[in-house]
Enzyme design. Sequence first.
Site, PDB file in Angstrom:
ATOM      1  CD1 TRP A  42      -1.078   2.382   2.184  1.00 48.92           C
ATOM      2  CD2 TRP A  42      -2.881   1.673   1.065  1.00 48.92           C
ATOM      3  NE1 TRP A  42      -2.006   3.395   2.197  1.00 48.92           N
ATOM      4  CE2 TRP A  42      -3.125   2.982   1.520  1.00 48.92           C
ATOM      5  CE3 TRP A  42      -3.873   1.011   0.336  1.00 48.92           C
ATOM      6  CZ2 TRP A  42      -4.315   3.670   1.279  1.00 48.92           C
ATOM      7  CZ3 TRP A  42      -5.071   1.695   0.092  1.00 48.92           C
ATOM      8  CH2 TRP A  42      -5.280   2.996   0.560  1.00 48.92           C
ATOM      9  CG  ASP A  45      -1.460  11.075   2.304  1.00 49.11           C
ATOM     10  OD1 ASP A  45      -2.285  10.375   1.715  1.00 49.11           O
ATOM     11  OD2 ASP A  45      -1.672  11.579   3.417  1.00 49.11           O
ATOM     12  CD  GLN A  61       1.447   8.767   5.633  1.00 46.88           C
ATOM     13  OE1 GLN A  61       0.500   8.467   6.331  1.00 46.88           O
ATOM     14  NE2 GLN A  61       2.624   9.122   6.141  1.00 46.88           N
ATOM     15  CB  SER A 105       0.709  13.253   5.757  1.00 46.60           C
ATOM     16  OG  SER A 105       0.459  12.211   4.853  1.00 46.60           O
ATOM     17  CG  ASP A 169      -2.195  15.480   7.371  1.00 47.04           C
ATOM     18  OD1 ASP A 169      -1.643  14.506   7.900  1.00 47.04           O
ATOM     19  OD2 ASP A 169      -3.339  15.426   6.870  1.00 47.04           O
TER      20      ASP A 169
HETATM   21  N1  DQQ Z   1      -3.409  10.266   5.097  1.00 46.17           N
HETATM   22  C1  DQQ Z   1      -4.396  11.296   5.192  1.00 46.17           C
HETATM   23  C2  DQQ Z   1      -3.728  12.264   6.116  1.00 46.17           C
HETATM   24  C3  DQQ Z   1      -3.053  11.391   7.103  1.00 46.17           C
HETATM   25  C4  DQQ Z   1      -2.567  10.272   6.248  1.00 46.17           C
HETATM   26  C5  DQQ Z   1      -4.764  11.885   3.864  1.00 46.17           C
HETATM   27  C6  DQQ Z   1      -2.625   8.927   6.933  1.00 46.17           C
HETATM   28  O1  DQQ Z   1      -4.638  13.151   6.729  1.00 46.17           O
HETATM   29  O2  DQQ Z   1      -1.987  12.022   7.762  1.00 46.17           O
HETATM   30  O3  DQQ Z   1      -4.853  10.928   2.887  1.00 46.17           O
HETATM   31  O4  DQQ Z   1      -2.113   7.933   6.102  1.00 46.17           O
END
Ligand code: DQQ
Length: 564
Positions: A42, A45, A61, A105, A169
């Site tokens: 997987w 972001d 990520q 993120s 984030d």
């Molecule tokens: N993905 C989200 C973010 C978070 C991350 C957005 C978690 O808000 O930090 O796709 O994988």
Amino acid sequence: METSSVLVIVFCFLLLGNGVQSLSMEHQPYRTGFHFQPPRNWMNDPNGPMYYKGVYHLFYQYNPYAAVWGNITWAHSISYDLVDWIHLENALSPDDPFDINGCWSGSATFLTGGKPVVLYTGSDTMKHQVQNLAEPKNLSDPLLREWVKSSHNPLMTPVDGIEPEFFRDPTTAWQGPDGLWRVLVGNRMDGHGWALLYRSRDFITWTRSKEPLHSSTRTGMWECPDFYPVSVDGKEGVDTSSFDDSTKHVLKASFNDCDHYVLGNYTPVTDNYSVDTDFLENGSDLRYDYGNFYASKTFFDGGKKRRILWGWIQEADSTTNDIEKGWSGLQSVPRSILLSKTGKQLVQWPVEEIEKLRTGNVSFENKKLEGGSVLEVSGITPSQADVEVSFDLSNLEEAELMDPSWIDPQLLCRQKTAPVRGNIGPFGILAFASKDMTEQTAIFFRVFRSDDKHVVLMCSDQSRSSLREGLKKETYGTFIDIDPLHEKISLRSLIDHSIVESFGGDGRACITARVYPKSAIDNQSYLYAFNNGTFDVNISNLNAWSMKKAQIVSSTKRRKPHLD
Ligand code: DQQ
């Protein structure tokens, strides 16, 4: 024929004929040739992209164990040209109390003196979101292979009324004229989207400002905010901490599955940000991409003085099939991003380095496409291609009248799909088309007349993109700021096995789609130009290239880099 060959043929037949089984690791028609993706599992972001000592870094990520979201880790890859990538060891793993439930993120910042650091969200032991700091262990290593988490973590915690599940984030930080660093953190408060502002002198102790930089009652939670200057002369990118009268500031927030942005003026002394038109205000709906594109991030490339955007392109297939094929998620091609000449929107274009993958060009000029006709673009590999086409229109007075009730361009594209004939349009290209056209992804334009001007609609119609069932076959669309009386209507599409990234009007509107054709794969995929309008259109220019495969490999498997 030997028995073993017969068995192989029967086995392949069973795989192909069996829908989901055809997605197994043996047969991978949807892996891309030049879009960034890890070898398996997987990805979501893009995180902390940066350019350091001649090397581009992309973190993202990543779940090291499965093709579904979980165990979120910062994976790390590097590149010398934004085309070929080398996967390195993971940079941040969820193994401390302040991020044990995930290293989510975040963004990179260069501190005074040029030291790169990252701020990221940790999901802690209580699943509360906190903001953490990490820095490279060895600054003289341009690959920045090892990262060390700060002993001061967590630096920012959800206190003073911040809901712990809606606090994440952090952006790239910027330094004001007072020497203080500023950073934004995405948040939901009172059910709405906020960009909380924090200030710090030493990058360790952060104080929340009483006022957010911006918020909106028209949206929910803001994920992955981004805040940066763009030059008003629109020629070069600008570093995040640059402020002068020749810049405007972009605030991007991710919500409703899309990346929305506003433009405005930012005063660094007061941290006042006054937007030109707010998110979703008076029908305004500026988005980086009107298709599948989310949780993006930009960075300033100090080498080539440009700002580059990356976005996560999710699958549009079922989780079962993602697990079966063993991977999920792509990154968009890196796009350079500038303010348009009008100053009212951004324009994006794939970074020029992508063009070094072009090979085997087919081109023609001045070709009439009669109403109701298609024209095959042959001589290239249509499932891995870069296509540029521009149309000029001579019958604009024949354009249908724009109905004032047509305020939702996506809905209009859903209703007026490619087979629905109009006067001027639909015209464009059919990507991933099967020979019998039962499968096709149509990227096209329609032109309407309204009072004294023309309105151009751009659509990406996935409704016939695959004969497979159970896929999200969403149709996307947007109005695009083109005046067809005075300019050609141009389209560039990057086609790559299961993705079409399209740039209309020289990058004034982008639409990305994930598609999974059943038969229009590999050398059974065709490309056409088409015009399904009543009136003729003229292809003033078409250029298409086969695209070579980018080398995206793990550090132990690197081959010689491209020499061209
Ligand atoms: N993905 C989200 C973010 C978070 C991350 C957005 C978690 O808000 O930090 O796709 O994988």
